[in-house]
Write an enzyme that holds these catalytic residues in place. Sequence first.
Site, PDB file in Angstrom:
ATOM      1  N   LYS A 138      58.830 115.579  10.214  1.00  0.00           N
ATOM      2  CA  LYS A 138      59.233 115.766   8.817  1.00  0.00           C
ATOM      3  C   LYS A 138      58.044 115.578   7.887  1.00  0.00           C
ATOM      4  CE  LYS A 138      62.232 114.008   5.160  1.00  0.00           C
ATOM      5  NZ  LYS A 138      63.423 113.214   4.801  1.00  0.00           N
ATOM      6  N   HIS A 276      69.544 150.797  36.543  1.00  0.00           N
ATOM      7  CA  HIS A 276      70.059 150.664  35.178  1.00  0.00           C
ATOM      8  C   HIS A 276      71.351 149.838  35.127  1.00  0.00           C
ATOM      9  CE1 HIS A 276      66.934 153.402  34.010  1.00  0.00           C
ATOM     10  NE2 HIS A 276      67.386 154.317  34.846  1.00  0.00           N
TER      11      HIS A 276
END
Length: 515
Positions: A138, A276
């Site tokens: 922070k 595929h």
Amino acid sequence: MDRIRRALVSVSDKTGIVELARELAKLEIEIISTGGTYRVLREAGVPVTGISEVTRFPEILDGRVKTLHPMVHGGLLAVRDNESHQEQMKENGIEPIDLVVVNLYPFQQTIAKPDVAFEEAIENIDIGGPSMVRSAAKNHRFVTVMVDPKDYPVVLEQIKKQGNTDETTRLRLAAKAFSHTAAYDALISGYLNRLTGEMFPDQFTITFQKQQELRYGENPHQQAAFYREPLAGQGQIASAKQLHGKELSYNNINDANAALEIVAEFAEPAVVAVKHMNPCGVGIGETIEEAFQKAYEADPVSIFGGIIAANRPITAAVAAKMKEIFLEIILAPSFDDEALQILRAKKNLRLLQLGEEFAAGRTPSLKVQSVGGGALVQEADLASIRPEDCTVVTERKPSEEEWKQLLFAWKVVKHVKSNAIVLAKNSRTLGVGAGQMNRVGAAEIAIRQAGEEAAGSVMASDAFFPMKDTVEKAAAAGITAIIQPGGSIRDQESIDEANKHGIAMVFTGMRHFKH
């Protein structure tokens, strides 16, 4: 920005920590440490200050409380150019901490143990560590935080050159730190939710670890990366070991996973060829050589450039046959030494070893599909059926051989994109109709692909027939038995049509849509 003067070091993963601390000490940076890290540094001869000397309070509750103290978090969170903050620090005798090197208790490693006790898991939930990491992250304008030993060299180099890290580095490390604590909390949340049986909590949080950057995604203009679940078991695509060949692509990984999911359906020797995301050939046999031959014969055209998955070790005999075809990937539990030698002659062929326990990797899991602004989450489709789970709805019952082929085809159609139809005979696929907008269209494709071999075959459909036209196509092609979920308001029309042609029809009561 002032130079770094004070560092707080407390790590579970002690990789490189002694070397880092020695270098920091040479730069006259005071090192504060806790517990095991403190002892390691002391034994290595690194000057180090115990955390209790800073907090003026002992570590208590078996080490559960040691850094949760204003002397620590005040030193981390104070805004250095805020006069009020500075006055309060002076009043309370708080010294700033400029560098935090922390990684957390090994919760992931703990819960990965098969016999871990609940109490042990709970004790490996870190509290002070994440608090320090979050405080430092922070306040990254002034504090540098490191949670990964890979960052030690870069940070050390910057400190040596300029006394501190640059703003860009601190921001990057802060983002990494918050990702670290978020992933940690996600693991804890997932563990506890599993214990309580909460599959779909109100806040669904999951985490993944980056396995590798990919050259691109489905298409060259799309960026992509491959991530692994932290607790992914053996035998899954994310834990496969690449033995040979060029780097895997996004589409390679997707297709390989599809092939693996299909081949894991079978207990007998099986080989699956995928193109595929759809199977173009599936075969089972007494040996892996027989299974491969059947998978190849199912569609010798589409297998070109495909992905092969086997559920038995690859032998020299089957490797010699595979070598004659252009394949992208071969996945198997293992490869014989001679088979490896044969297949490695093909420079770009990727060989992936799954491990002998790969079938055990099919543990129930969740499927997550991103959509615009959200995600769809569901259980993986791991359901299977037995003959006794089905209902024969026609006058003629399937023969023993037809039952065998129907169950084989049903396992395959489950993994074909909907609308899906699969024809099978002699324990191999003959035709696969995938991803069609109507079911009769999928049947026409499968029948056309099977050609004359369609006569005497069986048909599997992933969902019910909305009308009798698919049965009419099946009858015209000489198909003798059909397996489908049933459940259409017009089921009787399909049943009547099957009876008219002497076709045996089985209802499973289970749908396998795959979109």
